[in-house]
Design a protein around this motif. Structure first.
Motif, PDB file in Angstrom:
ATOM      1  N   TYR A   4      -2.354   6.744  13.432  1.00 29.47           N
ATOM      2  CA  TYR A   4      -2.621   6.215  12.142  1.00 29.47           C
ATOM      3  C   TYR A   4      -2.656   7.379  11.337  1.00 29.47           C
ATOM      4  N   ARG A  48       4.555  -2.545  -0.321  1.00 30.25           N
ATOM      5  CA  ARG A  48       4.102  -1.263  -0.336  1.00 30.25           C
ATOM      6  C   ARG A  48       4.615  -0.610  -1.732  1.00 30.25           C
ATOM      7  N   TYR A 105      -0.638   0.026  -1.859  1.00 30.59           N
ATOM      8  CA  TYR A 105      -0.037  -1.269  -1.734  1.00 30.59           C
ATOM      9  C   TYR A 105      -0.215  -2.264  -2.649  1.00 30.59           C
ATOM     10  N   TRP A 147      -8.422   3.462   5.215  1.00 32.01           N
ATOM     11  CA  TRP A 147      -7.630   2.150   5.051  1.00 32.01           C
ATOM     12  C   TRP A 147      -7.003   2.354   3.559  1.00 32.01           C
ATOM     13  N   ASP A 205       4.621  -1.248  10.670  1.00 35.84           N
ATOM     14  CA  ASP A 205       5.312  -0.369   9.544  1.00 35.84           C
ATOM     15  C   ASP A 205       6.150  -1.127   8.745  1.00 35.84           C
ATOM     16  N   ARG A 260       0.545  -2.198   8.270  1.00 34.49           N
ATOM     17  CA  ARG A 260       0.339  -0.659   8.763  1.00 34.49           C
ATOM     18  C   ARG A 260       0.626  -0.553  10.251  1.00 34.49           C
ATOM     19  N   TYR A 279      -5.027  -2.037  14.571  1.00 37.27           N
ATOM     20  CA  TYR A 279      -5.062  -1.246  13.648  1.00 37.27           C
ATOM     21  C   TYR A 279      -6.876  -0.882  13.475  1.00 37.27           C
TER      22      TYR A 279
END
Length: 414
Positions: free
Chosen positions: A47, A232, A151, A57, A177, A174, A38
């Protein structure tokens, strides 16, 4: 064979199933999912970023419910303020009616250490139908949503994070998922009673909620560790959290189940860089920690309690008793069966002791620790029927609800 031998046959069979058929619960390799990729600039399209544009981010709000936490806050809050995170992050500490100056201390620590922005607020006493922690979370999440974070990090006031903890949690969510990523903080193990009881607490939790089952996409088993939950915001809204679980004493399991029922993907594992700093130096401290919610986990059902007691006796206590019957009573069959069951039991406990950096010599003592947990569970039921169930920090929930479990159950296979 004697009756003792036959009972021990059942115990050995149970340990055979627990060893191979309960999601390999005894293994400790469920750690934060791979997330190193990531943020790599060579795969921005993965992404949602344009070529040549750094990965963005997501914003995070850290919500910390705190009630009378002045003792541990100087160790935990600075670790949150010092988080090194590439995106926007802000801390919301909810002072839940503290009498020890928790709110003032939090503000002074923020002024001293700097770091992430800190907002301290108080929601007042819980409304009827709410447990204290969830009432505080409700207030903190409402404040956070005004900033529209992508988040929420729900973390307890006694949890200390390494500086890259938040970044790792978000990266794992992330890259894989995931709607909910939870780490079971490494609990403090310093006193003799902590060494005896704490690793077993996590061992029994994993036995009840095997991490592999939880982490399998589409699985029915669901649980989280309330000390460290990255959620999330969209998933929280779909699951109507925390309103949908407002009466839950075992709020972390209830939270995970609510998110999973709403279609969310969840993950739970052991932490390497997240630690609890709360001390439990005496047996009485550990006893209160376990007994306050043990009967709620059994849905306040006397029949389930009776079955649990019988199960603990047969699975954990019968093997050493059978071995004694063989050594001192001449019951050879019972002795060998008891030795075999005790050996399997001991072997399954060794990985957890290794995770907690404890001596393997503690492993054969697991039956004694199980006896303590049996007594704590019975005491939890007694306190419930005396109207003092789930007492915590000056609040008592006489008849709290257990974690809701409709439409959910254990996976049928590992």
């Amino acid at each position: 064979m004697s009756a003792v031998a036959w009972i021990t046959v059942g115990s050995l069979a149970a340990w055979g199933w627990l060893l191979l058929g309960q999601g390999f619960f005894w293994r400790t390799d469920q750690r934060l999912p791979a997330h190193e990729e990531y943020g790599r600039p060579d795969e921005p399209e993965k992404y949602g970023a344009a070529p040549g544009v750094p990965v963005r981010w997501p914003s995070v709000a850290l919500v910390v419910p705190a009630r009378d936490e002045a003792e541990v806050l100087p160790e935990s809050l600075p670790s949150l303020l010092a988080q090194v995170y590439p995106g926007e992050a802000e801390i919301f500490l909810v002072d839940d009616g503290s009498q020890d100056g928790t709110g003032e201390l939090a503000r002074s620590l923020s002024a001293r250490y700097g770091g992430l922005p800190l907002t301290v607020s108080s929601p007042g006493e819980p409304e009827p139908g709410w447990t204290g922690k969830l009432w505080a979370l409700r207030h903190g999440i409402a404040l956070a949503r005004a900033r529209r974070p992508e988040y929420l990090l729900l973390t307890d006031a006694d949890i200390a994070h390494e500086p890259d903890s938040l970044r790792g949690l978000v990266a794992a969510a992330r890259a894989n998922d995931l709607d909910l990523v939870s780490q079971m903080a490494r609990l403090r193990v310093a006193s003799g009673w902590e060494k005896l009881v704490v690793p077993a607490f996590v061992y029994f939790f994993a036995q009840l909620y095997p991490f592999r089952w939880i982490n399998r996409p589409g699985a029915r088993t669901a649980a989280a560790a309330g000390g460290c939950v990255l959620l999330r915001t969209e998933a929280a809204e779909r699951a109507r959290v925390p309103e949908s679980i407002r009466q839950a004493v075992i709020d972390d399991v209830s939270l995970a189940r609510a998110v999973r029922r709403a279609g969310g993907r969840i993950w739970l594992g052991l932490a390497d860089r997240v630690d609890s700093v709360r001390p439990y130096p005496r047996l009485a401290d550990l006893w209160r920690m376990v007994s306050r919610s043990a009967y709620a986990q059994l849905r306040h059902n006397p029949l389930v309690l009776a079955g649990t007691v019988v199960g603990l006796v047969v699975i954990y206590l019968a093997p050493p008793l059978a071995l004694c019957a063989g050594v001192f009573g001449g019951d050879t069959a019972a002795g060998w069966l008891g030795f075999a069951a005790w050996a399997v039991m001991t072997g399954t406990y060794l990985p957890m002791l290794r995770y907690y950096r404890q001596s393997p010599l503690l492993a054969p003592l697991l039956p004694f620790t199980a006896l303590l947990y049996l007594l704590m569970t019975v005491d939890s039921a007694v306190q419930h029927y005396r109207g003092r169930g789930a007492a915590w920090k000056g609040r008592t929930y006489a008849r709290p609800k257990a974690a809701p479990d409709r439409d959910l159950g254990p996976d049928p296979a590992p």
